[in-house]
Design a protein around this motif. Structure first.
Motif, PDB file in Angstrom:
ATOM      1  N   UNK A   2       0.471  -1.136  -0.178  1.00 43.25           N
ATOM      2  CA  UNK A   2      -0.003   0.070   0.356  1.00 43.25           C
ATOM      3  C   UNK A   2       0.717   1.302  -0.285  1.00 43.25           C
ATOM      4  N   UNK A   3       0.508   2.294   0.017  1.00 38.92           N
ATOM      5  CA  UNK A   3       1.167   3.658  -0.169  1.00 38.92           C
ATOM      6  C   UNK A   3       0.119   5.032   0.496  1.00 38.92           C
ATOM      7  N   UNK A   4       0.343   5.672   0.646  1.00 35.76           N
ATOM      8  CA  UNK A   4       0.375   6.774   1.300  1.00 35.76           C
ATOM      9  C   UNK A   4      -0.061   7.696   0.596  1.00 35.76           C
ATOM     10  N   UNK A   5      -1.796   8.718   0.265  1.00 35.77           N
ATOM     11  CA  UNK A   5      -1.483   9.478  -1.201  1.00 35.77           C
ATOM     12  C   UNK A   5      -1.749  10.941  -0.423  1.00 35.77           C
ATOM     13  N   UNK A   6      -2.045  12.048  -0.893  1.00 37.13           N
ATOM     14  CA  UNK A   6      -2.781  13.458   0.063  1.00 37.13           C
ATOM     15  C   UNK A   6      -3.598  13.465  -1.239  1.00 37.13           C
ATOM     16  N   UNK A   7      -4.748  13.738  -0.534  1.00 32.86           N
ATOM     17  CA  UNK A   7      -6.125  13.943  -0.607  1.00 32.86           C
ATOM     18  C   UNK A   7      -6.562  15.161  -1.178  1.00 32.86           C
ATOM     19  N   UNK A   8      -6.750  16.004  -2.556  1.00 31.96           N
ATOM     20  CA  UNK A   8      -7.325  17.286  -2.634  1.00 31.96           C
ATOM     21  C   UNK A   8      -8.963  16.950  -2.889  1.00 31.96           C
ATOM     22  N   UNK A   9     -10.180  16.997  -1.989  1.00 27.12           N
ATOM     23  CA  UNK A   9     -11.359  16.662  -1.594  1.00 27.12           C
ATOM     24  C   UNK A   9     -12.067  18.074  -2.159  1.00 27.12           C
ATOM     25  N   UNK A  10     -13.134  17.394  -2.759  1.00 30.52           N
ATOM     26  CA  UNK A  10     -14.077  18.328  -3.110  1.00 30.52           C
ATOM     27  C   UNK A  10     -14.820  19.583  -2.485  1.00 30.52           C
ATOM     28  N   UNK A  11     -14.596  20.595  -2.716  1.00 30.30           N
ATOM     29  CA  UNK A  11     -14.717  21.702  -1.362  1.00 30.30           C
ATOM     30  C   UNK A  11     -16.079  22.027  -1.672  1.00 30.30           C
ATOM     31  N   UNK A  51      -8.606  13.520   7.638  1.00 31.24           N
ATOM     32  CA  UNK A  51      -9.066  14.851   6.956  1.00 31.24           C
ATOM     33  C   UNK A  51      -8.971  15.611   8.008  1.00 31.24           C
ATOM     34  N   UNK A  52      -8.881  16.703   7.150  1.00 24.28           N
ATOM     35  CA  UNK A  52      -8.906  18.899   7.891  1.00 24.28           C
ATOM     36  C   UNK A  52      -9.288  19.536   6.538  1.00 24.28           C
ATOM     37  N   UNK A  87      -7.290  15.542   2.610  1.00 21.29           N
ATOM     38  CA  UNK A  87      -6.710  14.080   3.700  1.00 21.29           C
ATOM     39  C   UNK A  87      -5.698  13.575   3.255  1.00 21.29           C
ATOM     40  N   UNK A  88      -5.284  12.091   3.775  1.00 23.97           N
ATOM     41  CA  UNK A  88      -4.507  11.547   4.163  1.00 23.97           C
ATOM     42  C   UNK A  88      -5.050  10.165   3.472  1.00 23.97           C
ATOM     43  N   UNK A  89      -5.080   9.500   2.871  1.00 26.62           N
ATOM     44  CA  UNK A  89      -5.155   8.010   2.231  1.00 26.62           C
ATOM     45  C   UNK A  89      -4.388   6.719   2.393  1.00 26.62           C
ATOM     46  N   UNK A  90      -4.897   5.697   3.179  1.00 28.82           N
ATOM     47  CA  UNK A  90      -3.595   4.624   2.526  1.00 28.82           C
ATOM     48  C   UNK A  90      -4.300   4.090   1.295  1.00 28.82           C
ATOM     49  N   UNK A  91      -3.629   4.156   0.576  1.00 30.70           N
ATOM     50  CA  UNK A  91      -4.828   3.488  -1.160  1.00 30.70           C
ATOM     51  C   UNK A  91      -3.880   1.803  -1.594  1.00 30.70           C
ATOM     52  N   UNK A  92      -4.268   0.735  -1.821  1.00 28.29           N
ATOM     53  CA  UNK A  92      -3.203  -0.413  -2.761  1.00 28.29           C
ATOM     54  C   UNK A  92      -2.364   0.450  -3.504  1.00 28.29           C
ATOM     55  N   UNK A  93      -1.128  -0.174  -3.697  1.00 33.69           N
ATOM     56  CA  UNK A  93      -0.342   0.297  -4.189  1.00 33.69           C
ATOM     57  C   UNK A  93      -0.387   0.380  -5.795  1.00 33.69           C
ATOM     58  N   UNK A  94      -1.135  -0.873  -6.695  1.00 37.59           N
ATOM     59  CA  UNK A  94      -1.709  -0.361  -8.058  1.00 37.59           C
ATOM     60  C   UNK A  94      -2.667   0.165  -8.529  1.00 37.59           C
TER      61      UNK A  94
END
Length: 324
Positions: free
Chosen positions: A246-255, A285-286, A295-302
């Protein structure tokens, strides 16, 4: 500390935080003002709910070096570092933020972690000349942001990092210290800047099977060229022969969404809709004073690095933290 309530919750405007930060203030009435102040190097954050452990004795650094993921055998006094304790399979069990003052290693960790941490450390003492103590009842952590010119109290142990200074303040002096150090800032602002900085946190970005590679913790908390420690085989194998699952990603969420996705909210491909395959989960999330909802999220590597995602139903664009 069961049912802990900081004395600073009596300050004007204080609103108590929820778990895992229960016991201190979420904010003092103006979240974005507090974030801007923190980013500008002003004010302080009450982190007195965090737990503090000390290690003393002439063997403290060489002994900790055998147990931690970080190289600490020659840790210079006043030099801050981070370290992890892993399971035998390489999963993260503890995250420690430490500094040595020349005679004592001071570390702070997540609320509720001190007992299990001390139990493990005590089980590994053997013949080493070390003493481990829970100092949470005596001292409290206060954070001063990077750029702050506020002085540390005389005699306070200081852990200085690129993100600011963590002070170990006598708990009985916490209220008096707060009176002279400027604007109080809640943990929501502190967490928003942590998310912006892609800095993982135990219990938020981790679950029972997280390994350091998934979160980018190799950069700050793991030394890849030191001797053996519990879980080191997994660290070396993944680093040298494979990639993390898995890998950590940074998310820009729909405002346009009113609510933020909660910790644990499922992440899917936007193209597959709300009934698509679950690819991971939201960790933190913040609401950020400049970037909006993040937000931060942990997702599958692929998961494709350019894929649009749904975070608990909220559309989200991702930025890479840990490469696929």
């Amino acid at each position: 500390m069961p049912s802990y309530a900081s004395p600073l919750l009596s300050l004007p405007g204080a609103v108590a935080a929820d778990a895992p930060d229960a016991g201190v203030a979420a904010h003092y009435g103006d979240l974005f003002k507090e974030q801007r102040a923190l980013a500008a190097g002003e004010g302080f954050v009450d982190l007195s709910h965090r737990e503090i452990v000390t290690v003393t004795g002439p063997d403290r650094l060489s002994w900790l070096h055998l147990l931690l993921t970080q190289h600490v055998s020659e840790l210079a006094p006043g030099h801050a570092t981070e370290a992890l304790i892993l399971s035998a399979k390489g999963h993260i069990e503890h995250a420690l933020y430490l500094v040595d003052d020349g005679g004592t290693v001071w570390l702070h960790t997540e609320p509720g972690q001190a007992d299990s941490l001390i139990a493990y450390l005590e089980s590994m003492k053997f013949f080493y000349r070390v003493d481990v103590a829970d100092r949470t009842g005596e001292f409290a952590v206060v954070h001063l942001p990077a750029g702050s010119i506020a002085p540390a109290p005389d005699g306070a142990v200081v852990r200085e990092t690129p993100h600011g200074r963590d002070l170990f303040v006598p708990r009985g002096e916490l209220a008096a210290f707060a009176e002279g150090v400027g604007q109080p800032i809640g943990v929501l602002a502190y967490e928003a800047l942590r998310v912006e900085g892609h800095r993982p946190r135990l219990g938020r970005e981790t679950d029972h099977r997280t390994i350091p590679h998934e979160l980018g913790w190799l950069d700050s908390a793991v030394h890849l060229h030191k001797g053996c420690y519990r879980g080191q085989e997994t660290v070396a194998r993944v680093q040298n022969l494979g990639r993390p699952p898995r890998r950590l990603v940074f998310l820009h969420l729909d405002g346009s969404e009113v609510t933020l996705p909660e910790h644990g909210a499922e992440v899917r491909l936007a193209a597959e809709g709300g009934d698509g395959r679950v690819l991971g989960f939201v960790t933190t999330s913040a609401r950020h004073h400049e970037l909006g909802p993040i937000a931060l999220a942990l997702v599958k590597r692929n998961v494709p690095e350019d894929a649009e995602l749904l975070a608990g139903g909220t559309p989200a664009a991702q930025e890479v933290i840990v490469a696929a």
